[in-house]
Design a protein around this motif. Sequence first.
Motif, PDB file in Angstrom:
ATOM      1  N   PHE A 141       1.025  -1.156  -0.473  1.00 34.70           N
ATOM      2  CA  PHE A 141      -0.362  -0.006   0.405  1.00 34.70           C
ATOM      3  C   PHE A 141       0.652   1.158  -0.528  1.00 34.70           C
ATOM      4  O   PHE A 141       1.380   2.530  -0.797  1.00 34.70           O
ATOM      5  CB  PHE A 141      -0.668   0.017   1.214  1.00 34.70           C
ATOM      6  N   LYS A 142       1.775   1.465   0.829  1.00 37.12           N
ATOM      7  CA  LYS A 142       2.937   2.503   0.869  1.00 37.12           C
ATOM      8  C   LYS A 142       3.608   2.606  -0.316  1.00 37.12           C
ATOM      9  O   LYS A 142       3.605   3.880  -0.701  1.00 37.12           O
ATOM     10  CB  LYS A 142       3.793   2.097   2.209  1.00 37.12           C
ATOM     11  N   ILE A 143       3.882   1.657  -1.197  1.00 40.18           N
ATOM     12  CA  ILE A 143       4.462   1.780  -2.442  1.00 40.18           C
ATOM     13  C   ILE A 143       3.448   2.156  -3.230  1.00 40.18           C
ATOM     14  O   ILE A 143       3.540   3.475  -4.220  1.00 40.18           O
ATOM     15  CB  ILE A 143       4.877   0.463  -2.422  1.00 40.18           C
ATOM     16  N   GLY A 144       2.666   2.044  -3.634  1.00 40.24           N
ATOM     17  CA  GLY A 144       1.691   2.262  -4.448  1.00 40.24           C
ATOM     18  C   GLY A 144       0.789   3.970  -4.489  1.00 40.24           C
ATOM     19  O   GLY A 144       1.078   4.939  -4.846  1.00 40.24           O
ATOM     20  N   SER A 145       1.106   4.667  -2.406  1.00 41.17           N
ATOM     21  CA  SER A 145       1.067   5.746  -2.045  1.00 41.17           C
ATOM     22  C   SER A 145       1.995   6.483  -2.463  1.00 41.17           C
ATOM     23  O   SER A 145       1.657   7.483  -2.946  1.00 41.17           O
ATOM     24  CB  SER A 145       0.326   5.769  -0.370  1.00 41.17           C
ATOM     25  N   MET A 146       3.122   5.981  -2.040  1.00 42.38           N
ATOM     26  CA  MET A 146       4.667   6.337  -2.755  1.00 42.38           C
ATOM     27  C   MET A 146       4.689   7.516  -4.401  1.00 42.38           C
ATOM     28  O   MET A 146       5.029   8.237  -4.759  1.00 42.38           O
ATOM     29  CB  MET A 146       5.924   6.237  -2.361  1.00 42.38           C
ATOM     30  N   LEU A 147       4.262   6.224  -5.249  1.00 39.98           N
ATOM     31  CA  LEU A 147       4.106   6.417  -6.996  1.00 39.98           C
ATOM     32  C   LEU A 147       3.140   7.679  -7.029  1.00 39.98           C
ATOM     33  O   LEU A 147       3.759   8.041  -7.881  1.00 39.98           O
ATOM     34  CB  LEU A 147       4.035   4.929  -7.412  1.00 39.98           C
ATOM     35  N   GLN A 148       2.368   7.065  -6.151  1.00 36.91           N
ATOM     36  CA  GLN A 148       1.187   8.210  -6.587  1.00 36.91           C
ATOM     37  C   GLN A 148       1.670   9.198  -6.029  1.00 36.91           C
ATOM     38  O   GLN A 148       0.800  10.652  -7.070  1.00 36.91           O
ATOM     39  CB  GLN A 148      -0.252   7.663  -6.032  1.00 36.91           C
ATOM     40  N   SER A 167      -3.867   1.555 -16.834  1.00 38.79           N
ATOM     41  CA  SER A 167      -4.568   0.427 -16.136  1.00 38.79           C
ATOM     42  C   SER A 167      -4.215   0.317 -14.968  1.00 38.79           C
ATOM     43  O   SER A 167      -3.874  -0.346 -13.802  1.00 38.79           O
ATOM     44  CB  SER A 167      -5.955  -0.552 -17.046  1.00 38.79           C
ATOM     45  N   TYR A 168      -2.404  -0.746 -15.434  1.00 43.15           N
ATOM     46  CA  TYR A 168      -1.633  -1.038 -14.947  1.00 43.15           C
ATOM     47  C   TYR A 168      -1.261  -0.021 -13.593  1.00 43.15           C
ATOM     48  O   TYR A 168      -0.898  -0.671 -12.695  1.00 43.15           O
ATOM     49  CB  TYR A 168      -0.537  -1.517 -15.811  1.00 43.15           C
ATOM     50  N   ILE A 169      -0.812   1.226 -13.892  1.00 43.63           N
ATOM     51  CA  ILE A 169      -0.238   2.382 -12.958  1.00 43.63           C
ATOM     52  C   ILE A 169      -1.373   2.253 -11.815  1.00 43.63           C
ATOM     53  O   ILE A 169      -0.507   2.299 -11.362  1.00 43.63           O
ATOM     54  CB  ILE A 169      -0.472   4.240 -13.931  1.00 43.63           C
ATOM     55  N   SER A 170      -2.820   2.691 -12.165  1.00 47.65           N
ATOM     56  CA  SER A 170      -3.922   3.026 -11.672  1.00 47.65           C
ATOM     57  C   SER A 170      -3.991   1.521 -10.274  1.00 47.65           C
ATOM     58  O   SER A 170      -3.852   1.974  -8.622  1.00 47.65           O
ATOM     59  CB  SER A 170      -5.043   3.058 -11.620  1.00 47.65           C
ATOM     60  N   LYS A 171      -3.075   0.380 -10.845  1.00 49.07           N
ATOM     61  CA  LYS A 171      -2.976  -1.198 -10.322  1.00 49.07           C
ATOM     62  C   LYS A 171      -2.572  -0.415  -9.127  1.00 49.07           C
ATOM     63  O   LYS A 171      -2.257  -1.441  -8.488  1.00 49.07           O
ATOM     64  CB  LYS A 171      -3.413  -2.036 -11.000  1.00 49.07           C
ATOM     65  N   ILE A 172      -1.086  -0.885  -9.410  1.00 47.52           N
ATOM     66  CA  ILE A 172       0.203  -0.177  -8.959  1.00 47.52           C
ATOM     67  C   ILE A 172      -0.462   0.928  -7.586  1.00 47.52           C
ATOM     68  O   ILE A 172      -0.063   0.469  -6.826  1.00 47.52           O
ATOM     69  CB  ILE A 172       1.145  -0.232  -9.448  1.00 47.52           C
ATOM     70  N   GLU A 173      -0.591   2.213  -8.175  1.00 47.96           N
ATOM     71  CA  GLU A 173      -1.101   3.440  -7.259  1.00 47.96           C
ATOM     72  C   GLU A 173      -1.946   2.394  -6.025  1.00 47.96           C
ATOM     73  O   GLU A 173      -2.870   2.749  -5.164  1.00 47.96           O
ATOM     74  CB  GLU A 173      -1.420   3.846  -7.872  1.00 47.96           C
ATOM     75  N   ASN A 174      -2.817   1.785  -6.071  1.00 45.04           N
ATOM     76  CA  ASN A 174      -4.300   1.195  -5.834  1.00 45.04           C
ATOM     77  C   ASN A 174      -4.604   0.671  -5.014  1.00 45.04           C
ATOM     78  O   ASN A 174      -5.190  -0.732  -4.105  1.00 45.04           O
ATOM     79  CB  ASN A 174      -5.725   1.949  -6.244  1.00 45.04           C
ATOM     80  N   ASN A 175      -2.878  -0.680  -5.043  1.00 46.69           N
ATOM     81  CA  ASN A 175      -2.816  -1.579  -3.774  1.00 46.69           C
ATOM     82  C   ASN A 175      -3.389  -2.898  -4.838  1.00 46.69           C
ATOM     83  O   ASN A 175      -3.588  -3.496  -3.968  1.00 46.69           O
ATOM     84  CB  ASN A 175      -2.856  -1.520  -2.658  1.00 46.69           C
ATOM     85  N   VAL A 176      -3.550  -2.886  -5.810  1.00 48.76           N
ATOM     86  CA  VAL A 176      -4.843  -3.460  -6.677  1.00 48.76           C
ATOM     87  C   VAL A 176      -3.951  -5.021  -7.196  1.00 48.76           C
ATOM     88  O   VAL A 176      -3.807  -6.029  -7.122  1.00 48.76           O
ATOM     89  CB  VAL A 176      -5.519  -3.127  -6.948  1.00 48.76           C
ATOM     90  N   LYS A 177      -2.864  -4.290  -7.717  1.00 48.88           N
ATOM     91  CA  LYS A 177      -1.380  -5.377  -8.263  1.00 48.88           C
ATOM     92  C   LYS A 177       0.069  -4.812  -8.016  1.00 48.88           C
ATOM     93  O   LYS A 177      -0.017  -3.863  -7.647  1.00 48.88           O
ATOM     94  CB  LYS A 177      -1.329  -5.174 -10.015  1.00 48.88           C
ATOM     95  N   GLU A 178       0.590  -6.070  -7.297  1.00 45.33           N
ATOM     96  CA  GLU A 178       1.871  -5.659  -6.933  1.00 45.33           C
ATOM     97  C   GLU A 178       3.109  -5.669  -8.195  1.00 45.33           C
ATOM     98  O   GLU A 178       2.490  -6.384  -8.996  1.00 45.33           O
ATOM     99  CB  GLU A 178       2.624  -6.766  -6.278  1.00 45.33           C
ATOM    100  N   ALA A 179       3.839  -4.774  -8.504  1.00 50.59           N
ATOM    101  CA  ALA A 179       4.762  -4.713  -9.467  1.00 50.59           C
ATOM    102  C   ALA A 179       6.381  -5.493  -9.263  1.00 50.59           C
ATOM    103  O   ALA A 179       6.659  -4.929  -7.640  1.00 50.59           O
ATOM    104  CB  ALA A 179       5.559  -3.080 -10.007  1.00 50.59           C
ATOM    105  N   ARG A 180       6.487  -6.338  -9.515  1.00 46.85           N
ATOM    106  CA  ARG A 180       8.699  -6.574  -9.509  1.00 46.85           C
ATOM    107  C   ARG A 180       9.145  -5.535  -9.807  1.00 46.85           C
ATOM    108  O   ARG A 180       9.118  -4.102  -9.696  1.00 46.85           O
ATOM    109  CB  ARG A 180       8.698  -7.300 -10.703  1.00 46.85           C
ATOM    110  N   PHE A 181      10.500  -5.221  -8.181  1.00 43.47           N
ATOM    111  CA  PHE A 181      11.097  -4.142  -8.614  1.00 43.47           C
ATOM    112  C   PHE A 181      11.744  -3.710  -9.367  1.00 43.47           C
ATOM    113  O   PHE A 181      11.683  -1.950  -9.780  1.00 43.47           O
ATOM    114  CB  PHE A 181      12.549  -4.982  -7.718  1.00 43.47           C
TER     115      PHE A 181
END
Length: 101
Positions: free
Chosen positions: A37-44, A66-80
């Motif tokens: 959640f914190k990672i998505g929030s920091m990216l946003q 859509s992919y950026i939105s999913k990362i920002e909203n903690n719907v999808k985890e992103a690889r490093f």
Amino acid sequence: MKTKSKNLMSLDQFIDQQYGEVGSAKRDEFELGYENFKIGSMLQEARIQKGMTQEQLAEKVGSTKSYISKIENNVKEARFSTLQKIVEIGLGGHLELSIKF
């Protein structure tokens, strides 16, 4: 004069009560979810500070809005490597990783 409620507790006490002590399986799962959640929030927040839309960021890194939105909203985890691409290429920043014990 008001008296303190005996039901008040700190955030740490609440988390201990709800998710168990540090190191327990339930607590580890909670903390992992919080980190995502914190990672998505920091990216946003960084994207907004740069004055970019999700669509502009996605275009810059070869992804979709859509992919950026999913990362920002903690719907999808992103690889490093994906996070690194978003931060460095898309936002012009630098992603750092640390290990703490």
